[in-house]
Design a protein around this motif. Structure first.
Motif, PDB file in Angstrom:
ATOM      1  N   THR A  62      47.866 -10.973 -46.066  1.00 53.68           N
ATOM      2  CA  THR A  62      46.853 -10.526 -47.036  1.00 53.68           C
ATOM      3  C   THR A  62      45.736 -11.550 -47.163  1.00 53.68           C
ATOM      4  O   THR A  62      44.548 -11.191 -47.228  1.00 53.68           O
ATOM      5  N   THR A  65      43.454 -11.257 -44.327  1.00 51.94           N
ATOM      6  CA  THR A  65      42.596 -10.080 -44.485  1.00 51.94           C
ATOM      7  C   THR A  65      41.403 -10.390 -45.379  1.00 51.94           C
ATOM      8  O   THR A  65      40.264 -10.004 -45.081  1.00 51.94           O
ATOM      9  N   TYR A  68      38.976 -12.443 -43.446  1.00 54.98           N
ATOM     10  CA  TYR A  68      38.264 -11.579 -42.491  1.00 54.98           C
ATOM     11  C   TYR A  68      37.134 -10.822 -43.196  1.00 54.98           C
ATOM     12  O   TYR A  68      35.997 -10.758 -42.679  1.00 54.98           O
TER      13      TYR A  68
END
Length: 252
Positions: A62, A65, A68
């Motif tokens: 997570t 993510t 990103y």
């Protein structure tokens, strides 16, 4: 170029003046830590900020993510050919490379350091000017729109302490320039904003005394004594008690 503002609500300001808003609260926390730390922020530090002591099993995935999406946010915000922040993976975590002049906290810290240096050299006018510029960067409590965890709260506390120190230095600079009478209204406001800060109280008492307003100075001392007793069960520090004795002697 992008401007990162943390001395108030977290804002990312685009070159055209528009505000870039991260898509989630956790992205704001990650940005706050990466911008405030002058080193690589480890995965453990970021995980603790995001989930305290109860990270999910998917915490690492997570977190990756969120990183990103933060990179994509910068890619989409910056025009082709424009230099953009570099969010790099560097063991044991991540580092956000941004020029210091694009981050208001860094500009503020440099202003305080320079102001302190100039005041020590006797250049009170330039010191006061630089300190005022630094203090003007504050738009409210640091990261006011971010629900800070333990890690960010530590950085926010540091910034607030540095803000108080900058105010103290600027007051000293103004006094050195002979602007003592103008300090009284500000000091009255500061003792309300920081009721347990004895330095601000002592400066108010001293300036009232210096301005021939002894009755008001005595009342300011009694106000401080009451606050400290009610809140902490303490007496004012020795320096302020000596100032009080001087006041009593001058009225005898």
């Amino acid at each position: 170029m992008l401007q990162f503002r943390l001395l108030g609500p977290l804002e990312i300001v685009l070159p055209d003046g528009r505000i870039l808003e991260p898509s989630s609260e956790k992205m704001c926390k990650i940005l706050g830590i990466l911008l405030l730390r002058n080193e690589v922020s480890s995965v453990d530090v970021l995980t603790r900020e995001l989930w305290d002591d109860n990270p999910p099993r998917s915490a690492l995935t997570t977190l990756q993510t969120y990183v990103y999406h933060t990179r994509r946010m910068f890619d989409q915000a910056c025009e082709t050919g424009e230099e953009k922040p570099s969010l790099v993976t560097r063991p044991p975590g991540y580092e956000l490379k941004v020029p210091a002049e694009q981050v208001d906290t860094k500009v503020f810290e440099r202003s305080v350091a320079k102001g302190r240096e100039l005041l020590g050299e006797g250049d009170a006018e330039e010191a006061g000017s630089i300190l005022r510029q630094g203090l003007a960067l504050w738009r409210g409590p640091a990261l006011a729109n971010v629900d800070a965890g333990d890690v960010l709260r530590g950085h926010i506390s540091h910034l607030e302490e540095l803000r108080i120190r900058a105010l103290e230095l600027r007051i000293e600079a103004d006094r050195a320039r002979g602007q003592r009478r103008d300090l009284i209204p500000e000091l009255r406001s500061l003792v309300v904003s920081y009721p347990l800060n004895e330095w601000f109280h002592s400066q108010l008492i001293n300036e009232l005394h210096h301005g021939g307003r002894r009755a008001e100075a005595l009342q300011a001392y009694q106000d401080l004594r009451r606050i400290l007793n009610d809140e902490l069960g303490l007496e004012p520090m020795a320096e302020i008690r000596r100032l009080h004795r001087d006041l009593l002697a001058s009225t005898a």
